[in-house]
Design a protein around this motif. Structure first.
Motif, PDB file in Angstrom:
ATOM      1  N   SER A  12       1.025  -1.343  -0.394  1.00 38.81           N
ATOM      2  CA  SER A  12       0.043  -0.158   0.061  1.00 38.81           C
ATOM      3  C   SER A  12       0.873   1.489   0.398  1.00 38.81           C
ATOM      4  O   SER A  12       0.438   2.428  -0.309  1.00 38.81           O
ATOM      5  N   ASP A  13       2.307   0.684  -0.109  1.00 40.98           N
ATOM      6  CA  ASP A  13       2.530   2.349  -0.362  1.00 40.98           C
ATOM      7  C   ASP A  13       3.684   2.875   1.404  1.00 40.98           C
ATOM      8  O   ASP A  13       3.332   4.369   1.479  1.00 40.98           O
ATOM      9  N   LYS A  14       3.188   2.401   2.040  1.00 39.35           N
ATOM     10  CA  LYS A  14       3.141   2.477   3.109  1.00 39.35           C
ATOM     11  C   LYS A  14       5.020   2.038   3.924  1.00 39.35           C
ATOM     12  O   LYS A  14       5.067   1.191   3.663  1.00 39.35           O
ATOM     13  N   TYR A  15       5.346   2.641   5.050  1.00 36.67           N
ATOM     14  CA  TYR A  15       6.441   2.165   5.283  1.00 36.67           C
ATOM     15  C   TYR A  15       6.352   1.419   6.713  1.00 36.67           C
ATOM     16  O   TYR A  15       4.940   1.768   7.227  1.00 36.67           O
ATOM     17  N   ARG A  16       6.565   0.556   7.313  1.00 34.55           N
ATOM     18  CA  ARG A  16       7.081  -0.530   8.096  1.00 34.55           C
ATOM     19  C   ARG A  16       8.215  -0.514   8.592  1.00 34.55           C
ATOM     20  O   ARG A  16       8.887  -0.835   8.073  1.00 34.55           O
ATOM     21  N   PHE A  17       8.653  -1.681   9.953  1.00 34.10           N
ATOM     22  CA  PHE A  17       9.520  -2.737  10.706  1.00 34.10           C
ATOM     23  C   PHE A  17       9.159  -3.485  11.004  1.00 34.10           C
ATOM     24  O   PHE A  17       8.362  -3.149  11.245  1.00 34.10           O
ATOM     25  N   ARG A  18       9.997  -4.148  11.520  1.00 30.44           N
ATOM     26  CA  ARG A  18       9.835  -5.722  11.900  1.00 30.44           C
ATOM     27  C   ARG A  18      11.426  -5.053  12.735  1.00 30.44           C
ATOM     28  O   ARG A  18      12.885  -4.852  12.040  1.00 30.44           O
ATOM     29  N   LEU A  19      11.603  -6.289  13.411  1.00 31.19           N
ATOM     30  CA  LEU A  19      12.283  -6.301  14.484  1.00 31.19           C
ATOM     31  C   LEU A  19      12.913  -8.034  13.827  1.00 31.19           C
ATOM     32  O   LEU A  19      11.766  -8.854  14.749  1.00 31.19           O
ATOM     33  N   LYS A  20      14.616  -8.185  13.758  1.00 35.00           N
ATOM     34  CA  LYS A  20      14.941  -9.229  13.673  1.00 35.00           C
ATOM     35  C   LYS A  20      15.360 -10.045  14.553  1.00 35.00           C
ATOM     36  O   LYS A  20      16.302  -9.363  14.630  1.00 35.00           O
TER      37      LYS A  20
END
Length: 62
Positions: A12-20
């Motif tokens: 959706s062209d939104k910014y996201r983050f994930r913690l790995k």
């Protein structure tokens, strides 16, 4: 190997983050953000608040 935050754009062209974790397993994900700056602020918030956050066990809801 230390864990890391990955920031990316979703479909959706939104910014996201994930913690790995160091082994590559995803251990946390963030919400969708409109701007890169907002996403970076979300990451900084997790960094600042997670270390002292209590663990709260919740009862299942029916």
């Amino acid at each position: 190997m230390a864990g890391k935050f990955e920031m990316y754009k979703d479909r959706s062209d939104k910014y996201r983050f994930r913690l790995k974790a160091g082994n590559g397993e995803i251990i946390a994900v963030g919400e969708a953000y409109e701007t890169k700056a907002s996403c970076l602020h979300g990451i900084e918030s997790v960094k600042a608040n997670a270390a002292g956050a209590p663990v709260v066990e919740k009862e299942p809801t029916l």
